[in-house]
Design a protein around this motif. Structure first.
Motif, PDB file in Angstrom:
ATOM      1  N   HIS A 124       3.806   1.764   2.688  1.00  0.00           N
ATOM      2  CA  HIS A 124       3.513   1.665   4.119  1.00  0.00           C
ATOM      3  C   HIS A 124       3.350   0.202   4.517  1.00  0.00           C
ATOM      4  O   HIS A 124       2.300  -0.388   4.282  1.00  0.00           O
ATOM      5  CB  HIS A 124       2.223   2.432   4.445  1.00  0.00           C
ATOM      6  CG  HIS A 124       2.390   3.903   4.409  1.00  0.00           C
ATOM      7  ND1 HIS A 124       2.667   4.637   5.532  1.00  0.00           N
ATOM      8  CD2 HIS A 124       2.341   4.777   3.379  1.00  0.00           C
ATOM      9  CE1 HIS A 124       2.768   5.914   5.207  1.00  0.00           C
ATOM     10  NE2 HIS A 124       2.580   6.026   3.916  1.00  0.00           N
ATOM     11  N   PRO A 125       4.352  -0.398   5.168  1.00  0.00           N
ATOM     12  CA  PRO A 125       4.211  -1.797   5.565  1.00  0.00           C
ATOM     13  C   PRO A 125       3.058  -2.013   6.542  1.00  0.00           C
ATOM     14  O   PRO A 125       2.365  -3.035   6.477  1.00  0.00           O
ATOM     15  CB  PRO A 125       5.543  -2.148   6.221  1.00  0.00           C
ATOM     16  CG  PRO A 125       6.418  -0.978   6.112  1.00  0.00           C
ATOM     17  CD  PRO A 125       5.655   0.138   5.488  1.00  0.00           C
ATOM     18  N   HIS A 178      11.298   3.539  -7.140  1.00  0.00           N
ATOM     19  CA  HIS A 178      12.127   2.699  -6.282  1.00  0.00           C
ATOM     20  C   HIS A 178      11.370   2.527  -4.971  1.00  0.00           C
ATOM     21  O   HIS A 178      11.308   3.439  -4.158  1.00  0.00           O
ATOM     22  CB  HIS A 178      13.486   3.344  -6.044  1.00  0.00           C
ATOM     23  CG  HIS A 178      14.294   3.451  -7.288  1.00  0.00           C
ATOM     24  ND1 HIS A 178      15.316   4.345  -7.451  1.00  0.00           N
ATOM     25  CD2 HIS A 178      14.230   2.762  -8.452  1.00  0.00           C
ATOM     26  CE1 HIS A 178      15.852   4.206  -8.640  1.00  0.00           C
ATOM     27  NE2 HIS A 178      15.202   3.254  -9.272  1.00  0.00           N
ATOM     28  N   ALA A 179      10.793   1.355  -4.771  1.00  0.00           N
ATOM     29  CA  ALA A 179       9.884   1.128  -3.643  1.00  0.00           C
ATOM     30  C   ALA A 179      10.593   0.737  -2.360  1.00  0.00           C
ATOM     31  O   ALA A 179      10.063   0.921  -1.272  1.00  0.00           O
ATOM     32  CB  ALA A 179       8.863   0.057  -4.016  1.00  0.00           C
ATOM     33  N   SER A 180      11.806   0.171  -2.464  1.00  0.00           N
ATOM     34  CA  SER A 180      12.536  -0.239  -1.270  1.00  0.00           C
ATOM     35  C   SER A 180      14.036  -0.188  -1.553  1.00  0.00           C
ATOM     36  O   SER A 180      14.475  -0.593  -2.629  1.00  0.00           O
ATOM     37  CB  SER A 180      12.123  -1.655  -0.866  1.00  0.00           C
ATOM     38  OG  SER A 180      12.747  -2.025   0.339  1.00  0.00           O
ATOM     39  N   VAL A 181      14.779   0.322  -0.589  1.00  0.00           N
ATOM     40  CA  VAL A 181      16.234   0.393  -0.710  1.00  0.00           C
ATOM     41  C   VAL A 181      16.881  -0.162   0.558  1.00  0.00           C
ATOM     42  O   VAL A 181      16.278  -0.168   1.628  1.00  0.00           O
ATOM     43  CB  VAL A 181      16.738   1.838  -0.975  1.00  0.00           C
ATOM     44  CG1 VAL A 181      16.248   2.353  -2.319  1.00  0.00           C
ATOM     45  CG2 VAL A 181      16.328   2.776   0.136  1.00  0.00           C
ATOM     46  N   GLU A 182      18.118  -0.624   0.406  1.00  0.00           N
ATOM     47  CA  GLU A 182      18.880  -1.140   1.541  1.00  0.00           C
ATOM     48  C   GLU A 182      20.355  -0.845   1.298  1.00  0.00           C
ATOM     49  O   GLU A 182      20.877  -1.089   0.219  1.00  0.00           O
ATOM     50  CB  GLU A 182      18.674  -2.655   1.647  1.00  0.00           C
ATOM     51  CG  GLU A 182      19.489  -3.321   2.721  1.00  0.00           C
ATOM     52  CD  GLU A 182      19.310  -4.832   2.708  1.00  0.00           C
ATOM     53  OE1 GLU A 182      20.322  -5.517   2.902  1.00  0.00           O
ATOM     54  OE2 GLU A 182      18.189  -5.315   2.495  1.00  0.00           O
ATOM     55  N   TYR A 215       0.815  -1.210   0.000  1.00  0.00           N
ATOM     56  CA  TYR A 215       0.000   0.000   0.000  1.00  0.00           C
ATOM     57  C   TYR A 215       0.856   1.271   0.000  1.00  0.00           C
ATOM     58  O   TYR A 215       1.717   1.447   0.852  1.00  0.00           O
ATOM     59  CB  TYR A 215      -0.915   0.000   1.224  1.00  0.00           C
ATOM     60  CG  TYR A 215      -2.037   0.995   1.116  1.00  0.00           C
ATOM     61  CD1 TYR A 215      -3.114   0.744   0.281  1.00  0.00           C
ATOM     62  CD2 TYR A 215      -2.008   2.172   1.838  1.00  0.00           C
ATOM     63  CE1 TYR A 215      -4.151   1.649   0.180  1.00  0.00           C
ATOM     64  CE2 TYR A 215      -3.041   3.088   1.736  1.00  0.00           C
ATOM     65  CZ  TYR A 215      -4.106   2.815   0.904  1.00  0.00           C
ATOM     66  OH  TYR A 215      -5.130   3.715   0.794  1.00  0.00           O
ATOM     67  N   PHE A 216       0.573   2.148  -0.961  1.00  0.00           N
ATOM     68  CA  PHE A 216       1.271   3.430  -1.103  1.00  0.00           C
ATOM     69  C   PHE A 216       0.313   4.574  -0.796  1.00  0.00           C
ATOM     70  O   PHE A 216      -0.846   4.543  -1.210  1.00  0.00           O
ATOM     71  CB  PHE A 216       1.762   3.618  -2.545  1.00  0.00           C
ATOM     72  CG  PHE A 216       2.897   2.716  -2.942  1.00  0.00           C
ATOM     73  CD1 PHE A 216       4.191   3.191  -2.970  1.00  0.00           C
ATOM     74  CD2 PHE A 216       2.656   1.403  -3.300  1.00  0.00           C
ATOM     75  CE1 PHE A 216       5.242   2.364  -3.344  1.00  0.00           C
ATOM     76  CE2 PHE A 216       3.700   0.565  -3.679  1.00  0.00           C
ATOM     77  CZ  PHE A 216       4.996   1.062  -3.701  1.00  0.00           C
ATOM     78  N   VAL A 217       0.789   5.592  -0.080  1.00  0.00           N
ATOM     79  CA  VAL A 217       0.050   6.838   0.126  1.00  0.00           C
ATOM     80  C   VAL A 217       1.090   7.951   0.094  1.00  0.00           C
ATOM     81  O   VAL A 217       1.760   8.196   1.091  1.00  0.00           O
ATOM     82  CB  VAL A 217      -0.688   6.886   1.489  1.00  0.00           C
ATOM     83  CG1 VAL A 217      -1.434   8.205   1.636  1.00  0.00           C
ATOM     84  CG2 VAL A 217      -1.637   5.723   1.644  1.00  0.00           C
TER      85      VAL A 217
END
Length: 109
Positions: free
Chosen positions: A68-69, A54-58, A28-30
């Motif tokens: 939003h996890p 880019h939805a997730s970076v590490e 879910y994105f907001v």
């Protein structure tokens, strides 16, 4: 750019935070903005919504998600469980932070 809703994650690399989150699983994105990492090698997942996001970076001990996890149902619960496991391992000064617990939250599969 304005986004509120569900989008599929496309995993680009192995990612401790996204272990047990499945390819193309909805999260879910907001937001009214999106992430564009300067270093492509840190991007672990992306999505498409009018543009490439880019939805997730590490990188090292830094983890970040554009979505939003806490609002992302079972996928988000698995991600948060992974984060807790990684944090506990780091706090214990463990060299084994990559040993994420086996399937911490049951998948819908």
């Amino acid at each position: 750019y304005k986004r509120q809703g569900w989008n599929q994650l496309h995993k680009t690399q192995d990612h401790l935070l996204l272990k047990y989150v499945h390819e193309n699983e909805d999260v879910y994105f907001v937001h009214s903005y999106y992430l564009k990492a300067e270093e492509e090698q840190i991007v672990k997942a992306s999505t498409e919504y009018t543009t490439h996001i880019h939805a997730s970076v590490e990188k090292d001990n830094i983890f970040a998600c554009q979505f939003h996890p806490e609002k992302s149902s079972d996928a988000g619960a698995r991600l948060l469980a992974n984060f807790a496991t990684i944090a506990r391992a780091a706090r214990a000064d463990s060299a084994h932070a990559d040993k994420v617990a086996e399937n911490p939250v049951a998948s819908k599969e």
